[in-house]
Design a protein around this motif. Structure first.
Motif, PDB file in Angstrom:
ATOM      1  N   GLU A 345       0.843  -1.193   0.000  1.00 31.20           N
ATOM      2  CA  GLU A 345       0.000   0.000   0.000  1.00 31.20           C
ATOM      3  C   GLU A 345       0.890   1.258   0.000  1.00 31.20           C
ATOM      4  OE1 GLU A 345      -3.786   1.084   2.574  1.00 31.20           O
ATOM      5  OE2 GLU A 345      -1.942   1.767   3.594  1.00 31.20           O
ATOM      6  N   ALA A 371      -3.200  -1.601  -1.914  1.00 32.60           N
ATOM      7  CA  ALA A 371      -2.311  -2.727  -2.205  1.00 32.60           C
ATOM      8  C   ALA A 371      -2.988  -3.708  -3.153  1.00 32.60           C
ATOM      9  CB  ALA A 371      -1.925  -3.436  -0.913  1.00 32.60           C
ATOM     10  N   ASP A 406       3.426   0.620   2.916  1.00 32.77           N
ATOM     11  CA  ASP A 406       3.045  -0.219   4.069  1.00 32.77           C
ATOM     12  C   ASP A 406       3.439   0.455   5.385  1.00 32.77           C
ATOM     13  OD1 ASP A 406       2.039  -2.244   2.392  1.00 32.77           O
ATOM     14  OD2 ASP A 406       4.065  -3.066   2.117  1.00 32.77           O
ATOM     15  N   THR A 533       0.414  -3.821  -6.720  1.00 26.79           N
ATOM     16  CA  THR A 533       0.041  -2.418  -6.592  1.00 26.79           C
ATOM     17  C   THR A 533       0.547  -1.709  -7.840  1.00 26.79           C
ATOM     18  OG1 THR A 533       0.322  -2.552  -4.193  1.00 26.79           O
ATOM     19  CG2 THR A 533       0.234  -0.353  -5.180  1.00 26.79           C
TER      20      THR A 533
END
Length: 594
Positions: A345, A371, A406, A533
Motif C-alpha cells: 500500500e 495494495a 506499508d 500495486t
C-alpha cells in the motif's frame, strides 16, 4: 619557491590533487622518481666528464686515460637511457591509473546525484568533464613530478658543476632565472582565462554532435543540415582561435629564454678567453662549464614554462572537482533500513512539493494507492501525475509530509530495497546499447535464458524478436534505434515482467503501440498487474478501463477519485475528460443542435 610556479589560488587545488593521487600511486611514482634522479645525476656527470675528455685528449694526451674516459662516457649514457625508459614506463602506469580511478570516481559521483542534477548539467558537459578533465588531472600530476624532480634536480646538478668549474662565470649566468620567471608569470594569467573559455567551446562541440545524432530525423525533416553545420563551424573555429592564442602565449616563453640565454652564453664565451688565456684555467674546466650551461638550458626552459602549463591544466582539474564536490540533493540516511515486505500500500500524507523554491506543486496532498490494485492517474498535462511517480520512486523528496509503503517512510528506507520492490515502464522507452537479451536481463540480475524468453512471451515480444536477425542476440542500436517504437516498448515491458516486483509503475506504457500491438499486450498487462500495486499514468482514457480506481489530477490537487463506473455516472472532471477525448465532436454537435 613554490610561489614562483603555482599561483596562490591554485595551491589548495594542487595540494588536494597530490594528496588524493600521489599516495595511492606511490610505488609507481617512487620508481619513476628514483629513475629521474638517476637521469639528473647522469646529465650532470656528462657535463662534468667533459673536463677530463678535453684535458686528457688535448693537454695530457694519455691514451689509456682516454680509453677509460670513453668507457665512462658509454656507461653514463647507457645508465641514462635505461633510467629514462624505466621513468617513462612507470610514470605512464601511474598516470593511466589516475585517469582510470578519476573517471570511475566521477561517474560514481554522477550516478549518485538526484534527477534534478541532470537538468543543471548537459550530457555533453558531463562527458567532457569525465573524459578531458580526468586526463587533465593526469597531465598535471606528470608535470609536477617531472618538473620538480627530473628538471629541477638536473638543473641543480648542472649548476653545481658550473659553480665548481667556474664560480665567477656561474654568477653571470644566474641572471637568467629571475628575469625569465618574471616574464613568464605575466603570461600564465592570460592562459588560464583562455583555457576556461576553450572548455566551454569544447562542450558546445560535443553537445552539437549529440543533438545531431539524437535528432537526425528532425534535422533531415526540417532541412537543418546547413544550420547545424554552420553552428558546428562556429564552435570549432572558436576552439581553434583559443588554441592558437594559448599556443602563442606558451610559445612566448621560448623567446624570453632564448634571448636571455644568448646574452649569458655570449658573455661567458667572451670572458672564457680571459680566464683561459690570462688566468691559467684549463680548457677542460671551461669546456665542462660550457657543456653544463648548454645542458641546463632545456630543463631551465621547461621550468620557466611550468607555470603556464600548470595554469592551463588546472582549469580542467578545477572543473573535475566542481563535479566531484557537487552536493547530492537526495541522500540515503546513515540509519536507513531495508523496506519490510508487505502488501504494497502506497500512501501520500499531507505532502508539500515543488521543483523550484516558491513554486509549489502539491499542498497537503493526500492519496492512497491500495495494495494489489491498479490506480490510474489521469488529467491534463502539468497536473502532477508524473510528479507523483517521481515521489513514489523517490527520485525527489517531499518538502513536508510523507510518502509511505506499508506505513514505512521512504526517507528511512535504503534506495536498493525500495527500487527492488518496483518495476517501471516509461512513456519514453529507453534501451541500453547491446542485445535484446541483455536489455531484458537487466530486469533481474542472474536471470536465466528460459526466464528471459518467458518474460518476452508474456509481453508478446517473442515472435518479433525471433524474426529479427540474430533473434535475442540482435543489437538494439543506440537507444533502440534498430527497433520500432512498439518493439522497444514491448521489450521494456518484458524487462518489467522479468523483475516480478510487488509495485508496478506504468507511464503510458502502451502509448507507442498501434491498435494491433496494443490489443496483443493488454492481456499481458492484465497478467502483470494481477495482485500487484499498480500506478498507471493514462493519457489515453481507453487504457483505464481495467483500473480499479481512477484519480483525476488538476493543478497539483485531486479533482476527483473513485471507480470508473461511478465517475462516469455523474457530471464531473473525469466524465468531461472522457467525453472530450472519446467523443471529440460531442460539444460541437450539441452547440449546433441548440
Amino acid at each position: 619557491m613554490l610561489d614562483n610556479f603555482i599561483s596562490r589560488t591554485n595551491k589548495t587545488l594542487v595540494a588536494r590533487l597530490l594528496s588524493e593521487n600521489f599516495k595511492k600511486q606511490a610505488p609507481w611514482y617512487g620508481i619513476a622518481i628514483v629513475s629521474m634522479l638517476v637521469v639528473a645525476a647522469m646529465t650532470s656527470a656528462s657535463a662534468w666528464i667533459m673536463r677530463d675528455i678535453v684535458n686528457e685528449t688535448v693537454v695530457s694526451r694519455d691514451l689509456n686515460r682516454v680509453f677509460m674516459i670513453a668507457i665512462a662516457v658509454a656507461a653514463i649514457f647507457a645508465v641514462k637511457g635505461i633510467a629514462t625508459y624505466v621513468q617513462t614506463v612507470f610514470l605512464s602506469r601511474a598516470g593511466n591509473n589516475i585517469i582510470a580511478e578519476t573517471q570511475k570516481k566521477l561517474f560514481r559521483s554522477v550516478l549518485g546525484q538526484s534527477i534534478g542534477f541532470y537538468s543543471k548539467f548537459a550530457s555533453s558537459e558531463l562527458l567532457m568533464r569525465i573524459t578531458n578533465n580526468a586526463q587533465a588531472a593526469r597531465n598535471v600530476m606528470d608535470l609536477i613530478v617531472t618538473s620538480f624532480v627530473r628538471d629541477l634536480f638536473s638543473l641543480l646538478g648542472l649548476i653545481a658543476v658550473m659553480v665548481i668549474q667556474q664560480p665567477w662565470l656561474s654568477l653571470i649566468s644566474a641572471v637568467i632565472g629571475p628575469a625569465a620567471i618574471f616574464g613568464v608569470r605575466r603570461l600564465s594569467k592570460k592562459v588560464r582565462k583562455i583555457m576556461e573559455q576553450e572548455m566551454v567551446s569544447l562542450g558546445a562541440i560535443i553537445r552539437n554532435v549529440q543533438e545531431t545524432s539524437s535528432g537526425i530525423k528532425v534535422v533531415k525533416a526540417f532541412n537543418l543540415e546547413d544550420f547545424m553545420g554552420a553552428r558546428m563551424d562556429r564552435h570549432v573555429e572558436e576552439v581553434e582561435a583559443r588554441s592558437n592564442a594559448i599556443a602563442k602565449l606558451e610559445a612566448a616563453s621560448s623567446p624570453i629564454m632564448e634571448t636571455l640565454s644568448g646574452f649569458a652564453i655570449a658573455a661567458v664565451v667572451a670572458l672564457s678567453g680571459v680566464w683561459v688565456l690570462e688566468k691559467g684555467n684549463t680548457p677542460g674546466e671551461l669546456m665542462s662549464f660550457i657543456t653544463a650551461l648548454l645542458l641546463a638550458y632545456e630543463p631551465a626552459k621547461r621550468l620557466a614554462r611550468v607555470r603556464i602549463s600548470l595554469e592551463s591544466g588546472l582549469v580542467g582539474v578545477r572543473l573535475m572537482y566542481e563535479l566531484l564536490d557537487h552536493p547530492v540533493d537526495l541522500t540515503e540516511r546513515p540509519d536507513a533500513r531495508d523496506l519490510v515486505a508487505g502488501p504494497g500500500e502506497i500512501r501520500f500524507h499531507d505532502v508539500d512539493f515543488g521543483y523550484r523554491e516558491g513554486q509549489g506543486l502539491f499542498r497537503k496532498l493526500n492519496i492512497t494507492f491500495p495494495a494489489g490494485k491498479t490506480t490510474a492517474l489521469v488529467g491534463p498535462s502539468g497536473g502532477g501525475k508524473s510528479s507523483i511517480i517521481n515521489l513514489v520512486m523517490r527520485l525527489y523528496d517531499p518538502e513536508s509530509g510523507s510518502v509511505t509503503i506499508d506505513g514505512q517512510d521512504l526517507k528511512s528506507a535504503t534506495f536498493r530495497s525500495l527500487r527492488e520492490r518496483m518495476s517501471y515502464v516509461g512513456q519514453d522507452t529507453f534501451l541500453f546499447s547491446g542485445s535484446i537479451r541483455h536489455n531484458i536481463a537487466l530486469g533481474r540480475e542472474g536471470a536465466t535464458d528460459e526466464e528471459i524468453i518467458a518474460a518476452a512471451k508474456a509481453a508478446n515480444a517473442h515472435d518479433f524478436i525471433m524474426a529479427l536477425p540474430g533473434g535475442y542476440d540482435c543489437d538494439t542500436g543506440e537507444n533502440g534505434g534498430n527497433l520500432s517504437g512498439g518493439q522497444k516498448q514491448r521489450i521494456a515491458i518484458a524487462r518489467a515482467m522479468l523483475r516480478d516486483a510487488e509495485i508496478l509503475i506504468l507511464d503510458e506504457a502502451t502509448s507507442a503501440l498501434d491498435s494491433d500491438s496494443e490489443a496483443q499486450i493488454r492481456d499481458a498487462l492484465a497478467r502483470l498487474t494481477t495482485g500487484r500495486t499498480t500506478i498507471t499514468i493514462a493519457h489515453r482514457l481507453s487504457t483505464v478501463t481495467t483500473a480499479h480506481n481512477v484519480v483525476v489530477m488538476e493543478n497539483g490537487a485531486v479533482a476527483e477519485r473513485g471507480e470508473l463506473g461511478r465517475l462516469l455516472s455523474h457530471d464531473g472532471p473525469f466524465k468531461r475528460l472522457y467525453e472530450l477525448q472519446l467523443l471529440p465532436g460531442k460539444e460541437s454537435f450539441e452547440g449546433a443542435a441548440e
